[in-house]
Design a protein around this motif. Structure first.
Motif, PDB file in Angstrom:
ATOM      1  N   PHE A 209      -5.658  12.829  -2.340  1.00  0.00           N
ATOM      2  CA  PHE A 209      -4.702  11.724  -2.324  1.00  0.00           C
ATOM      3  C   PHE A 209      -5.192  10.554  -3.170  1.00  0.00           C
ATOM      4  CE2 PHE A 209      -3.362  14.153   1.265  1.00  0.00           C
ATOM      5  CZ  PHE A 209      -2.007  13.913   1.387  1.00  0.00           C
ATOM      6  N   MET A 210      -4.243   9.944  -3.857  1.00  0.00           N
ATOM      7  CA  MET A 210      -4.514   8.713  -4.581  1.00  0.00           C
ATOM      8  C   MET A 210      -3.838   7.578  -3.809  1.00  0.00           C
ATOM      9  SD  MET A 210      -6.137   7.440  -7.115  1.00  0.00           S
ATOM     10  CE  MET A 210      -6.376   8.765  -8.301  1.00  0.00           C
ATOM     11  N   TRP A 211      -4.656   6.676  -3.305  1.00  0.00           N
ATOM     12  CA  TRP A 211      -4.148   5.516  -2.576  1.00  0.00           C
ATOM     13  C   TRP A 211      -4.038   4.353  -3.554  1.00  0.00           C
ATOM     14  CZ3 TRP A 211      -3.649   5.380   2.982  1.00  0.00           C
ATOM     15  CH2 TRP A 211      -3.997   6.587   3.614  1.00  0.00           C
ATOM     16  N   VAL A 212      -2.999   3.562  -3.409  1.00  0.00           N
ATOM     17  CA  VAL A 212      -2.821   2.409  -4.291  1.00  0.00           C
ATOM     18  C   VAL A 212      -2.601   1.163  -3.445  1.00  0.00           C
ATOM     19  CG1 VAL A 212      -0.329   2.822  -4.518  1.00  0.00           C
ATOM     20  CG2 VAL A 212      -1.508   1.438  -6.218  1.00  0.00           C
ATOM     21  N   TYR A 213      -3.255   0.091  -3.852  1.00  0.00           N
ATOM     22  CA  TYR A 213      -3.131  -1.206  -3.178  1.00  0.00           C
ATOM     23  C   TYR A 213      -2.808  -2.244  -4.244  1.00  0.00           C
ATOM     24  CZ  TYR A 213      -5.824   1.472   0.236  1.00  0.00           C
ATOM     25  OH  TYR A 213      -6.264   2.449   1.090  1.00  0.00           O
ATOM     26  N   ARG A 214      -1.870  -3.110  -3.945  1.00  0.00           N
ATOM     27  CA  ARG A 214      -1.508  -4.115  -4.932  1.00  0.00           C
ATOM     28  C   ARG A 214      -1.082  -5.417  -4.261  1.00  0.00           C
ATOM     29  NH1 ARG A 214       3.253  -3.949  -8.703  1.00  0.00           N
ATOM     30  NH2 ARG A 214       2.706  -6.146  -8.598  1.00  0.00           N
TER      31      ARG A 214
ATOM     32  N   ALA B 129       0.846  -1.200   0.000  1.00  0.00           N
ATOM     33  CA  ALA B 129       0.000   0.000   0.000  1.00  0.00           C
ATOM     34  C   ALA B 129       0.878   1.246   0.000  1.00  0.00           C
ATOM     35  CB  ALA B 129      -0.925   0.008   1.214  1.00  0.00           C
ATOM     36  N   ASP B 130       0.374   2.280  -0.652  1.00  0.00           N
ATOM     37  CA  ASP B 130       1.074   3.566  -0.664  1.00  0.00           C
ATOM     38  C   ASP B 130       0.061   4.646  -1.006  1.00  0.00           C
ATOM     39  OD1 ASP B 130       3.087   5.364  -0.395  1.00  0.00           O
ATOM     40  OD2 ASP B 130       4.228   4.746  -2.152  1.00  0.00           O
ATOM     41  N   GLU B 131       0.440   5.888  -0.792  1.00  0.00           N
ATOM     42  CA  GLU B 131      -0.455   6.999  -1.103  1.00  0.00           C
ATOM     43  C   GLU B 131       0.385   8.185  -1.565  1.00  0.00           C
ATOM     44  OE1 GLU B 131       1.426   8.024   2.389  1.00  0.00           O
ATOM     45  OE2 GLU B 131       0.335   6.160   2.044  1.00  0.00           O
ATOM     46  N   THR B 132      -0.181   8.994  -2.448  1.00  0.00           N
ATOM     47  CA  THR B 132       0.551  10.148  -2.957  1.00  0.00           C
ATOM     48  C   THR B 132      -0.414  11.300  -3.178  1.00  0.00           C
ATOM     49  OG1 THR B 132       2.131  10.897  -4.655  1.00  0.00           O
ATOM     50  CG2 THR B 132       0.290   9.548  -5.407  1.00  0.00           C
ATOM     51  N   THR B 133       0.119  12.506  -3.123  1.00  0.00           N
ATOM     52  CA  THR B 133      -0.732  13.687  -3.283  1.00  0.00           C
ATOM     53  C   THR B 133      -1.211  13.813  -4.721  1.00  0.00           C
ATOM     54  OG1 THR B 133       1.225  15.050  -3.698  1.00  0.00           O
ATOM     55  CG2 THR B 133       0.407  14.938  -1.436  1.00  0.00           C
ATOM     56  N   LEU B 134      -2.367  14.416  -4.857  1.00  0.00           N
ATOM     57  CA  LEU B 134      -2.967  14.616  -6.177  1.00  0.00           C
ATOM     58  C   LEU B 134      -3.777  15.903  -6.127  1.00  0.00           C
ATOM     59  CD1 LEU B 134      -3.573  13.347  -9.011  1.00  0.00           C
ATOM     60  CD2 LEU B 134      -5.641  12.414  -7.994  1.00  0.00           C
ATOM     61  N   LYS B 135      -3.467  16.820  -7.012  1.00  0.00           N
ATOM     62  CA  LYS B 135      -4.198  18.081  -7.039  1.00  0.00           C
ATOM     63  C   LYS B 135      -5.299  17.998  -8.096  1.00  0.00           C
ATOM     64  CE  LYS B 135      -2.050  21.902  -6.336  1.00  0.00           C
ATOM     65  NZ  LYS B 135      -1.199  23.114  -6.462  1.00  0.00           N
TER      66      LYS B 135
ATOM     67  N   LEU C  52      -5.005  -1.713  -7.562  1.00  0.00           N
ATOM     68  CA  LEU C  52      -6.208  -0.886  -7.498  1.00  0.00           C
ATOM     69  C   LEU C  52      -5.870   0.498  -6.952  1.00  0.00           C
ATOM     70  CD1 LEU C  52      -8.927  -3.355  -6.138  1.00  0.00           C
ATOM     71  CD2 LEU C  52      -8.585  -2.583  -8.488  1.00  0.00           C
ATOM     72  N   TYR C  53      -6.470   1.517  -7.557  1.00  0.00           N
ATOM     73  CA  TYR C  53      -6.289   2.898  -7.109  1.00  0.00           C
ATOM     74  C   TYR C  53      -7.584   3.383  -6.465  1.00  0.00           C
ATOM     75  CZ  TYR C  53      -2.028   2.985  -9.891  1.00  0.00           C
ATOM     76  OH  TYR C  53      -0.782   2.719 -10.394  1.00  0.00           O
ATOM     77  N   ASP C  54      -7.422   4.138  -5.382  1.00  0.00           N
ATOM     78  CA  ASP C  54      -8.580   4.617  -4.636  1.00  0.00           C
ATOM     79  C   ASP C  54      -8.400   6.105  -4.345  1.00  0.00           C
ATOM     80  OD1 ASP C  54     -10.995   4.474  -3.165  1.00  0.00           O
ATOM     81  OD2 ASP C  54      -9.865   4.292  -1.294  1.00  0.00           O
ATOM     82  N   TYR C  55      -9.177   6.949  -5.031  1.00  0.00           N
ATOM     83  CA  TYR C  55      -9.071   8.399  -4.829  1.00  0.00           C
ATOM     84  C   TYR C  55      -9.818   8.812  -3.561  1.00  0.00           C
ATOM     85  CZ  TYR C  55     -10.110  13.347  -5.229  1.00  0.00           C
ATOM     86  OH  TYR C  55     -10.247  14.681  -4.952  1.00  0.00           O
TER      87      TYR C  55
ATOM     88  N   ASP D  25       5.230   2.213   3.701  1.00  0.00           N
ATOM     89  CA  ASP D  25       6.273   3.072   4.253  1.00  0.00           C
ATOM     90  C   ASP D  25       5.991   3.292   5.742  1.00  0.00           C
ATOM     91  OD1 ASP D  25       4.177   4.857   4.362  1.00  0.00           O
ATOM     92  OD2 ASP D  25       4.824   6.028   2.633  1.00  0.00           O
ATOM     93  N   GLY D  26       6.659   4.265   6.337  1.00  0.00           N
ATOM     94  CA  GLY D  26       6.520   4.464   7.776  1.00  0.00           C
ATOM     95  C   GLY D  26       5.371   5.362   8.186  1.00  0.00           C
ATOM     96  N   TYR D  27       4.445   5.644   7.269  1.00  0.00           N
ATOM     97  CA  TYR D  27       3.331   6.533   7.605  1.00  0.00           C
ATOM     98  C   TYR D  27       2.495   5.935   8.738  1.00  0.00           C
ATOM     99  CZ  TYR D  27      -1.065   9.076   7.143  1.00  0.00           C
ATOM    100  OH  TYR D  27      -2.197   9.810   7.402  1.00  0.00           O
ATOM    101  N   VAL D  28       2.273   6.732   9.781  1.00  0.00           N
ATOM    102  CA  VAL D  28       1.611   6.247  10.991  1.00  0.00           C
ATOM    103  C   VAL D  28       0.152   5.873  10.748  1.00  0.00           C
ATOM    104  CG1 VAL D  28       0.879   8.544  11.762  1.00  0.00           C
ATOM    105  CG2 VAL D  28       1.312   6.745  13.452  1.00  0.00           C
ATOM    106  N   GLY D  29      -0.456   6.392   9.687  1.00  0.00           N
ATOM    107  CA  GLY D  29      -1.864   6.113   9.420  1.00  0.00           C
ATOM    108  C   GLY D  29      -2.168   4.637   9.232  1.00  0.00           C
TER     109      GLY D  29
END
Length: 293
Positions: A160-165, A140-146, A176-179, A203-207
């Motif tokens: 944010f666009m979240w991605v799961y694979r 899992a990961d997430e990245t900013t999206l404007k 899969l992408y999850d906006y 990654d180390g994101y606490v969420g």
């Protein structure tokens, strides 16, 4: 106490005071170096060139998401032109100026929930997510999206666009992408609420800690990047270089396994034989660094 003993006692007291001051100076110097390093890191993050830069001719995934927004941008107004004629100048009339007085109304139409998913694509996405959630290991990961012109949000706000694979070793790989409008860990928790897997590589994101009964596997690529960035802002930072070297050794083993096209069992044997020792040393070294901070 005679005069000599008194002087000796004063000398010892001064030595003790000097040692205490020297320790304080060393501690403050270390803190100052840390703050300077953090400042350089922040400056690099804000103004530096990314090491993950793509080819300028390569269309990124998010170009597809932003294509509609790019196309919907208003066409720039034509510049005023002046037509020169003998004895005077004449201002050219702007195209469409006669329409300025007409009222403008913006209408937002929100589709009902049932109509927001394509009947054909919707069923496919449902099956893909079902396949994804059947795996014991996920990434899992997430990245900013404007997103421009998004109702209820300013142009400077971030989505944010979240991605799961699945793992690359999965029988049926799924991505899969999850906006979502934010970065709360609740989004990942909701998306994976029916997942009964064991390991989430992130990654180390606490969420991600909001997920229950899941073992979070830290990403070594993210860890290596932190060591590398710390070393770049201060070449004298031997600890940063050492940390990166440990991870490079682990990556070298994985590269060798890829070239040999090892099976999962053979790769596991190689990791237990070579990687485990490096990881143990890396861990002990890291604990030592923390103790001395």
């Amino acid at each position: 106490m005679n005069v000599l003993q008194q002087k000796e006692a004063e000398i010892e007291a001064l030595k003790s005071q000097l040692k205490k001051q020297a320790d304080e100076i060393a501690s403050l110097k270390k803190q100052n170096e840390w703050y300077i390093e953090q400042l350089k890191l922040r400056q690099k993050e804000k103004f530096g060139v990314s090491s993950e830069k793509a080819d300028e001719n390569q269309m990124t995934l998010f170009d597809f998401f932003n294509e509609a927004e790019i196309l919907r941008q208003p066409i720039a107004a034509e510049p005023d032109e002046k037509i020169l004629v003998p004895a005077h100048t004449k201002q050219k009339t702007k195209r469409g100026a006669k329409l300025d007085a007409l009222p403008v109304e913006t209408i937002y139409y929100k589709l009902p929930e049932a109509e927001r998913v394509c009947e054909i694509c919707g069923s496919a996405l449902t099956e893909m997510k079902k396949e994804l959630l059947e795996n014991d290991l996920l990434h899992a990961d997430e990245t900013t999206l404007k997103v421009l012109h998004e109702p209820g949000k300013t142009s400077t706000s971030k989505s944010f666009m979240w991605v799961y694979r699945t793992s690359v070793c999965a029988e049926h790989p799924v991505i899969l992408y999850d906006y979502q409008e934010g970065r709360s860990g609740d989004y990942a928790k909701t998306f994976l609420e029916k997942w009964n897997g064991t390991y989430l590589h992130c990654d180390g994101y606490v969420g991600y800690k909001k997920l229950q009964n899941v073992t979070l596997c830290g990403c070594l690529v993210h860890a290596k990047r932190k060591f590398h960035d710390a070393w770049k802002v201060s070449k004298a930072n031997e600890a940063a270089k050492t940390g990166e070297t440990y991870i490079q050794k682990l990556f070298a083993i994985e590269t060798r396994a890829d070239k040999l096209e090892l099976t999962d069992d053979k790769r596991l044997q190689l990791r237990q034989k070579e990687s485990q020792k490096i990881l143990d040393e890396f861990y002990e070294w890291g604990i030592g660094i923390l103790v001395n901070l």
